[in-house]
Design an enzyme around this catalytic site. Sequence first.
Site, PDB file in Angstrom:
ATOM      1  CB  SER A  61      -0.946   0.022   1.208  1.00  0.00           C
ATOM      2  OG  SER A  61      -0.211  -0.022   2.419  1.00  0.00           O
ATOM      3  CG  ASP A 352      -4.469   5.483   6.704  1.00  0.00           C
ATOM      4  OD1 ASP A 352      -3.271   5.312   7.031  1.00  0.00           O
ATOM      5  OD2 ASP A 352      -4.970   4.936   5.715  1.00  0.00           O
ATOM      6  CG  HIS A 355      -1.242   3.921   4.479  1.00  0.00           C
ATOM      7  ND1 HIS A 355      -2.461   3.444   4.928  1.00  0.00           N
ATOM      8  CD2 HIS A 355      -0.577   2.869   3.951  1.00  0.00           C
ATOM      9  CE1 HIS A 355      -2.535   2.142   4.665  1.00  0.00           C
ATOM     10  NE2 HIS A 355      -1.402   1.776   4.081  1.00  0.00           N
TER      11      HIS A 355
END
Length: 377
Positions: A61, A352, A355
Amino acid sequence: MASPSGHRRAATVRLPQAAALLLALMLSCCCCRGGARSASSSSAAASSSPKVPAVIVFGDSTVDTGNNNGIGTILKSDFAPYGRDMAGGPKPTGRFCNGRLPPDFISEALGLPPLVPAYLDPAYGIQDFAQGVCFASAGTGLDNKTAGVLSVIPLWKEVEYFKEYQRRLRRYAGRARAKRIVSDALYVVSIGTNDFLENYFLFVTGRFAEFTVEEFEDFLVAQAEWFLAEIHRLGARRITFAGLSPIGCLPLERTLNTLRGGCIEEYNQVARDYNEKLLAMLSRLMASHPGLKVAYINVYQNMFDLITNPSTLGLENVEEGCCATGKVEMSYLCNDKSPMTCEDAGKYFFWDSFHPTEKVNKFFAKKTLDLCYEQLL
Protein backbone atom coordinates in the site's frame (compact mmCIF):
# COMPACT_ATOMS: atom_id res chain seq x y z
CA MET A 1 5.66 -20.41 -8.51
CA ALA A 2 8.76 -21.67 -6.71
CA SER A 3 10.05 -19.58 -3.82
CA PRO A 4 11.88 -20.18 -0.53
CA SER A 5 9.90 -21.68 2.33
CA GLY A 6 10.49 -23.45 5.61
CA HIS A 7 9.19 -24.71 8.97
CA ARG A 8 10.66 -23.87 12.35
CA ARG A 9 9.88 -23.54 16.03
CA ALA A 10 7.39 -21.23 17.72
CA ALA A 11 7.65 -17.44 17.75
CA THR A 12 8.95 -15.43 20.69
CA VAL A 13 7.30 -12.02 20.10
CA ARG A 14 3.52 -11.88 20.49
CA LEU A 15 0.95 -9.16 21.18
CA PRO A 16 -2.51 -10.78 21.21
CA GLN A 17 -4.32 -7.48 21.68
CA ALA A 18 -2.93 -6.33 18.33
CA ALA A 19 -4.53 -9.31 16.63
CA ALA A 20 -7.95 -8.63 18.08
CA LEU A 21 -8.03 -4.94 17.28
CA LEU A 22 -6.56 -5.14 13.79
CA LEU A 23 -8.80 -8.04 12.83
CA ALA A 24 -11.84 -6.10 14.01
CA LEU A 25 -10.62 -3.07 12.11
CA MET A 26 -10.28 -4.85 8.79
CA LEU A 27 -13.51 -6.82 9.05
CA SER A 28 -15.64 -3.78 9.92
CA CYS A 29 -16.33 -2.97 6.28
CA CYS A 30 -19.98 -3.40 5.34
CA CYS A 31 -20.25 -1.81 1.93
CA CYS A 32 -18.13 -0.58 -0.93
CA ARG A 33 -18.44 2.88 -2.46
CA GLY A 34 -17.03 3.32 -5.93
CA GLY A 35 -14.22 5.81 -6.46
CA ALA A 36 -13.56 7.98 -9.46
CA ARG A 37 -11.12 6.71 -12.07
CA SER A 38 -9.66 8.62 -14.93
CA ALA A 39 -6.63 8.35 -17.14
CA SER A 40 -3.81 10.83 -16.67
CA SER A 41 -2.03 12.11 -19.75
CA SER A 42 1.71 12.53 -20.03
CA SER A 43 1.57 16.34 -19.97
CA ALA A 44 4.53 16.64 -17.59
CA ALA A 45 6.98 14.71 -19.78
CA ALA A 46 10.21 16.48 -20.56
CA SER A 47 10.79 17.83 -24.07
CA SER A 48 13.68 15.40 -24.61
CA SER A 49 13.67 11.71 -23.75
CA PRO A 50 14.24 11.25 -20.01
CA LYS A 51 17.27 9.37 -18.79
CA VAL A 52 14.81 6.89 -17.34
CA PRO A 53 12.10 5.78 -19.82
CA ALA A 54 9.72 4.37 -17.19
CA VAL A 55 9.12 3.89 -13.48
CA ILE A 56 8.02 0.33 -12.62
CA VAL A 57 6.62 -0.35 -9.17
CA PHE A 58 6.19 -3.47 -7.01
CA GLY A 59 5.03 -3.80 -3.42
CA ASP A 60 2.24 -2.92 -1.00
CA SER A 61 0.00 0.00 0.00
CA THR A 62 2.92 2.38 0.38
CA VAL A 63 3.22 2.32 -3.42
CA ASP A 64 -0.10 0.86 -4.68
CA THR A 65 -1.60 3.46 -7.01
CA GLY A 66 -4.96 1.71 -7.37
CA ASN A 67 -4.67 -1.99 -8.17
CA ASN A 68 -6.83 -2.99 -5.21
CA ASN A 69 -9.76 -1.09 -6.75
CA GLY A 70 -10.37 -3.93 -9.16
CA ILE A 71 -9.92 -7.02 -6.97
CA GLY A 72 -12.13 -8.74 -4.42
CA THR A 73 -10.71 -7.37 -1.19
CA ILE A 74 -12.06 -5.15 1.57
CA LEU A 75 -8.74 -3.30 1.69
CA LYS A 76 -9.58 -0.34 -0.54
CA SER A 77 -9.26 3.43 -0.52
CA ASP A 78 -11.12 4.52 -3.67
CA PHE A 79 -13.47 6.79 -1.74
CA ALA A 80 -13.38 10.13 0.08
CA PRO A 81 -11.55 11.55 1.92
CA TYR A 82 -8.69 9.58 0.34
CA GLY A 83 -7.31 11.67 -2.50
CA ARG A 84 -8.86 14.88 -1.19
CA ASP A 85 -5.67 16.90 -1.81
CA MET A 86 -4.87 15.63 -5.30
CA ALA A 87 -3.80 18.31 -7.76
CA GLY A 88 -6.83 19.51 -9.71
CA GLY A 89 -9.28 18.70 -6.95
CA PRO A 90 -10.37 15.75 -4.79
CA LYS A 91 -10.00 12.43 -6.60
CA PRO A 92 -9.97 9.08 -4.76
CA THR A 93 -7.72 6.88 -6.88
CA GLY A 94 -7.09 3.94 -4.60
CA ARG A 95 -3.92 5.47 -3.19
CA PHE A 96 -3.79 5.17 0.61
CA CYS A 97 -3.09 8.85 1.03
CA ASN A 98 -4.63 12.30 0.80
CA GLY A 99 -2.68 12.78 -2.42
CA ARG A 100 0.20 11.24 -4.30
CA LEU A 101 2.65 8.47 -3.38
CA PRO A 102 6.46 8.41 -3.68
CA PRO A 103 6.51 6.73 -7.13
CA ASP A 104 4.33 9.54 -8.50
CA PHE A 105 6.77 12.21 -7.33
CA ILE A 106 9.74 10.18 -8.59
CA SER A 107 8.11 9.78 -12.01
CA GLU A 108 7.38 13.48 -12.33
CA ALA A 109 10.91 14.45 -11.26
CA LEU A 110 12.32 12.22 -14.00
CA GLY A 111 10.28 14.01 -16.67
CA LEU A 112 7.64 11.30 -16.82
CA PRO A 113 3.89 11.56 -16.04
CA PRO A 114 2.99 12.84 -12.53
CA LEU A 115 0.92 9.74 -11.76
CA VAL A 116 2.17 6.16 -12.14
CA PRO A 117 -0.84 4.17 -13.38
CA ALA A 118 -2.05 0.99 -11.73
CA TYR A 119 -1.74 -2.00 -14.06
CA LEU A 120 -5.29 -3.18 -13.31
CA ASP A 121 -6.89 0.23 -13.89
CA PRO A 122 -8.95 -0.08 -17.13
CA ALA A 123 -8.60 3.66 -17.71
CA TYR A 124 -5.01 3.11 -18.80
CA GLY A 125 -3.49 1.22 -21.71
CA ILE A 126 -0.08 -0.04 -22.77
CA GLN A 127 0.79 3.38 -24.21
CA ASP A 128 0.58 4.72 -20.64
CA PHE A 129 2.34 1.73 -19.10
CA ALA A 130 5.27 2.22 -21.49
CA GLN A 131 6.23 5.25 -19.33
CA GLY A 132 5.34 3.80 -15.95
CA VAL A 133 3.33 1.04 -14.36
CA CYS A 134 2.47 -0.12 -10.86
CA PHE A 135 1.90 -3.77 -9.96
CA ALA A 136 1.73 -3.17 -6.20
CA SER A 137 -1.20 -4.29 -4.06
CA ALA A 138 -2.13 -2.88 -0.65
CA GLY A 139 -1.96 -5.56 2.04
CA THR A 140 0.51 -7.83 0.29
CA GLY A 141 3.90 -9.01 1.50
CA LEU A 142 7.02 -10.99 0.73
CA ASP A 143 5.32 -14.04 2.26
CA ASN A 144 2.55 -15.41 0.02
CA LYS A 145 0.45 -16.07 3.12
CA THR A 146 0.36 -12.35 3.88
CA ALA A 147 -1.59 -11.66 0.69
CA GLY A 148 -4.11 -14.32 1.68
CA VAL A 149 -5.10 -12.53 4.89
CA LEU A 150 -7.10 -9.87 3.01
CA SER A 151 -7.29 -11.55 -0.42
CA VAL A 152 -4.93 -9.21 -2.23
CA ILE A 153 -2.35 -9.76 -4.98
CA PRO A 154 0.59 -11.91 -3.84
CA LEU A 155 4.09 -10.91 -4.87
CA TRP A 156 4.47 -13.85 -7.25
CA LYS A 157 1.38 -12.62 -9.10
CA GLU A 158 2.89 -9.14 -9.37
CA VAL A 159 5.81 -10.85 -11.13
CA GLU A 160 3.39 -12.65 -13.46
CA TYR A 161 1.78 -9.30 -14.32
CA PHE A 162 5.28 -7.99 -15.08
CA LYS A 163 5.78 -10.83 -17.56
CA GLU A 164 2.41 -10.11 -19.17
CA TYR A 165 3.28 -6.42 -19.31
CA GLN A 166 6.47 -7.20 -21.22
CA ARG A 167 4.56 -9.27 -23.78
CA ARG A 168 2.13 -6.38 -24.29
CA LEU A 169 5.03 -3.91 -24.45
CA ARG A 170 6.76 -5.90 -27.19
CA ARG A 171 3.60 -5.89 -29.28
CA TYR A 172 3.17 -2.15 -28.76
CA ALA A 173 6.73 -0.84 -29.03
CA GLY A 174 8.62 -3.60 -30.80
CA ARG A 175 11.06 -6.05 -29.28
CA ALA A 176 14.13 -3.80 -29.26
CA ARG A 177 12.44 -0.73 -27.75
CA ALA A 178 10.56 -2.84 -25.22
CA LYS A 179 13.82 -4.40 -24.08
CA ARG A 180 15.38 -0.94 -23.64
CA ILE A 181 12.41 0.31 -21.62
CA VAL A 182 12.58 -2.67 -19.28
CA SER A 183 16.36 -2.55 -18.82
CA ASP A 184 16.63 1.25 -18.46
CA ALA A 185 13.56 1.70 -16.22
CA LEU A 186 13.82 2.63 -12.57
CA TYR A 187 12.23 -0.02 -10.36
CA VAL A 188 10.66 1.00 -7.05
CA VAL A 189 9.99 -1.75 -4.51
CA SER A 190 8.41 -1.18 -1.09
CA ILE A 191 7.21 -4.21 0.83
CA GLY A 192 7.55 -6.07 4.15
CA THR A 193 5.55 -4.23 6.82
CA ASN A 194 2.43 -6.34 6.33
CA ASP A 195 4.42 -9.55 6.76
CA PHE A 196 4.88 -8.63 10.41
CA LEU A 197 1.88 -6.49 11.37
CA GLU A 198 -0.80 -8.26 9.31
CA ASN A 199 0.65 -11.76 9.28
CA TYR A 200 3.23 -12.83 11.90
CA PHE A 201 2.07 -10.71 14.85
CA LEU A 202 -1.61 -11.11 13.99
CA PHE A 203 -1.54 -14.93 14.44
CA VAL A 204 -3.91 -15.63 11.52
CA THR A 205 -1.57 -17.51 9.16
CA GLY A 206 0.23 -19.82 11.55
CA ARG A 207 3.66 -18.42 10.71
CA PHE A 208 4.21 -17.55 14.38
CA ALA A 209 4.08 -21.29 15.12
CA GLU A 210 6.46 -22.21 12.28
CA PHE A 211 9.19 -19.65 12.86
CA THR A 212 10.81 -17.70 15.65
CA VAL A 213 10.76 -14.02 14.79
CA GLU A 214 14.46 -14.23 13.85
CA GLU A 215 13.77 -17.16 11.53
CA PHE A 216 10.84 -15.32 9.98
CA GLU A 217 13.16 -12.41 9.22
CA ASP A 218 15.50 -14.84 7.46
CA PHE A 219 12.58 -16.34 5.56
CA LEU A 220 11.44 -12.91 4.33
CA VAL A 221 14.94 -11.92 3.27
CA ALA A 222 15.13 -15.16 1.26
CA GLN A 223 11.81 -14.27 -0.36
CA ALA A 224 13.16 -10.81 -1.22
CA GLU A 225 16.26 -12.39 -2.75
CA TRP A 226 14.14 -14.70 -4.88
CA PHE A 227 12.01 -11.78 -6.08
CA LEU A 228 14.96 -9.56 -6.97
CA ALA A 229 16.76 -12.37 -8.79
CA GLU A 230 13.57 -13.12 -10.73
CA ILE A 231 12.89 -9.57 -11.93
CA HIS A 232 16.60 -9.23 -12.76
CA ARG A 233 16.29 -12.36 -14.90
CA LEU A 234 13.33 -10.68 -16.59
CA GLY A 235 15.34 -7.57 -17.40
CA ALA A 236 15.36 -5.26 -14.36
CA ARG A 237 18.72 -3.58 -13.79
CA ARG A 238 18.21 -0.48 -11.58
CA ILE A 239 16.15 -1.11 -8.46
CA THR A 240 15.37 0.76 -5.26
CA PHE A 241 14.38 -1.52 -2.39
CA ALA A 242 12.91 -0.01 0.78
CA GLY A 243 13.79 -1.36 4.19
CA LEU A 244 11.27 -1.48 7.01
CA SER A 245 10.26 1.70 8.82
CA PRO A 246 10.00 1.92 12.65
CA ILE A 247 6.83 -0.16 12.41
CA GLY A 248 6.22 0.10 16.15
CA CYS A 249 5.67 3.85 15.77
CA LEU A 250 2.70 3.62 13.39
CA PRO A 251 -0.38 5.23 15.00
CA LEU A 252 -2.25 1.92 15.33
CA GLU A 253 0.71 0.32 17.08
CA ARG A 254 0.97 3.31 19.44
CA THR A 255 -2.73 2.86 20.20
CA LEU A 256 -2.18 -0.80 21.03
CA ASN A 257 0.67 0.20 23.33
CA THR A 258 -1.46 2.41 25.59
CA LEU A 259 -0.35 0.68 28.79
CA ARG A 260 3.30 1.56 28.24
CA GLY A 261 2.82 4.51 25.90
CA GLY A 262 4.76 5.49 22.80
CA CYS A 263 6.18 3.21 20.15
CA ILE A 264 6.36 -0.58 20.49
CA GLU A 265 10.11 -0.99 20.79
CA GLU A 266 9.97 -4.78 20.24
CA TYR A 267 8.55 -4.15 16.76
CA ASN A 268 11.15 -1.49 15.99
CA GLN A 269 13.92 -3.89 16.99
CA VAL A 270 12.49 -6.48 14.59
CA ALA A 271 12.57 -3.87 11.83
CA ARG A 272 16.21 -3.00 12.56
CA ASP A 273 17.24 -6.67 12.61
CA TYR A 274 15.42 -7.38 9.35
CA ASN A 275 16.99 -4.34 7.69
CA GLU A 276 20.48 -5.46 8.68
CA LYS A 277 19.89 -8.89 7.15
CA LEU A 278 18.35 -7.32 4.05
CA LEU A 279 21.41 -5.12 3.50
CA ALA A 280 23.74 -8.11 3.74
CA MET A 281 21.63 -10.03 1.22
CA LEU A 282 21.62 -7.12 -1.24
CA SER A 283 25.40 -6.98 -1.17
CA ARG A 284 25.65 -10.71 -1.86
CA LEU A 285 23.06 -10.55 -4.61
CA MET A 286 24.74 -7.72 -6.50
CA ALA A 287 28.10 -9.49 -6.22
CA SER A 288 26.62 -12.59 -7.83
CA HIS A 289 24.56 -10.78 -10.49
CA PRO A 290 26.75 -8.53 -12.64
CA GLY A 291 24.82 -5.60 -14.05
CA LEU A 292 22.30 -5.53 -11.19
CA LYS A 293 22.22 -2.36 -9.08
CA VAL A 294 20.02 -2.19 -5.99
CA ALA A 295 19.84 0.96 -3.88
CA TYR A 296 18.71 0.31 -0.32
CA ILE A 297 16.25 2.96 0.89
CA ASN A 298 16.79 3.59 4.59
CA VAL A 299 13.14 4.25 5.41
CA TYR A 300 13.78 3.51 9.07
CA GLN A 301 16.22 6.39 9.47
CA ASN A 302 14.27 8.75 7.21
CA MET A 303 11.08 8.19 9.20
CA PHE A 304 12.78 8.20 12.59
CA ASP A 305 14.47 11.53 11.82
CA LEU A 306 11.11 13.11 10.99
CA ILE A 307 9.38 11.66 14.04
CA THR A 308 12.08 12.96 16.37
CA ASN A 309 12.51 16.31 14.55
CA PRO A 310 9.12 17.04 12.96
CA SER A 311 9.77 20.78 12.68
CA THR A 312 12.29 20.13 9.90
CA LEU A 313 9.30 19.50 7.63
CA GLY A 314 6.85 21.75 9.43
CA LEU A 315 4.99 18.84 11.03
CA GLU A 316 3.02 19.22 14.26
CA ASN A 317 1.62 15.72 14.82
CA VAL A 318 3.66 12.55 14.31
CA GLU A 319 1.66 10.23 16.56
CA GLU A 320 -1.84 10.25 15.01
CA GLY A 321 -3.27 10.23 11.52
CA CYS A 322 -5.18 13.14 10.05
CA CYS A 323 -8.22 11.03 9.16
CA ALA A 324 -10.93 10.51 11.83
CA THR A 325 -9.40 10.11 15.32
CA GLY A 326 -6.09 9.14 13.72
CA LYS A 327 -5.62 6.27 16.16
CA VAL A 328 -7.02 3.15 14.48
CA GLU A 329 -8.77 4.20 11.28
CA MET A 330 -7.72 3.18 7.77
CA SER A 331 -9.53 1.95 4.65
CA TYR A 332 -13.30 2.05 5.24
CA LEU A 333 -12.93 3.39 8.78
CA CYS A 334 -11.34 6.47 7.22
CA ASN A 335 -14.34 7.89 5.38
CA ASP A 336 -15.99 11.21 4.54
CA LYS A 337 -18.41 10.82 7.46
CA SER A 338 -15.60 11.10 10.02
CA PRO A 339 -16.15 14.46 11.75
CA MET A 340 -12.71 14.64 13.39
CA THR A 341 -10.60 14.55 10.21
CA CYS A 342 -8.04 17.35 10.27
CA GLU A 343 -8.27 20.34 7.98
CA ASP A 344 -4.57 20.55 7.09
CA ALA A 345 -2.90 17.21 6.41
CA GLY A 346 0.35 19.07 5.83
CA LYS A 347 0.81 19.32 9.59
CA TYR A 348 0.64 15.54 10.01
CA PHE A 349 3.12 12.76 9.35
CA PHE A 350 0.35 10.19 8.93
CA TRP A 351 -2.80 10.40 6.84
CA ASP A 352 -4.52 7.38 8.43
CA SER A 353 -3.31 4.99 11.13
CA PHE A 354 -0.79 3.36 8.78
CA HIS A 355 0.08 5.58 5.84
CA PRO A 356 1.99 8.87 5.45
CA THR A 357 0.52 12.09 4.11
CA GLU A 358 1.35 13.39 0.65
CA LYS A 359 3.79 15.89 2.17
CA VAL A 360 5.77 13.10 3.81
CA ASN A 361 5.60 10.96 0.65
CA LYS A 362 7.15 13.83 -1.29
CA PHE A 363 9.92 14.01 1.31
CA PHE A 364 10.55 10.26 1.00
CA ALA A 365 10.56 10.53 -2.80
CA LYS A 366 13.27 13.19 -2.69
CA LYS A 367 15.39 11.02 -0.39
CA THR A 368 14.97 8.13 -2.82
CA LEU A 369 15.84 10.24 -5.85
CA ASP A 370 18.96 11.63 -4.18
CA LEU A 371 20.12 8.07 -3.58
CA CYS A 372 19.22 7.05 -7.14
CA TYR A 373 21.38 9.80 -8.59
CA GLU A 374 24.25 8.67 -6.38
CA GLN A 375 24.00 4.93 -7.04
CA LEU A 376 21.79 4.09 -10.01
CA LEU A 377 21.37 6.85 -12.59
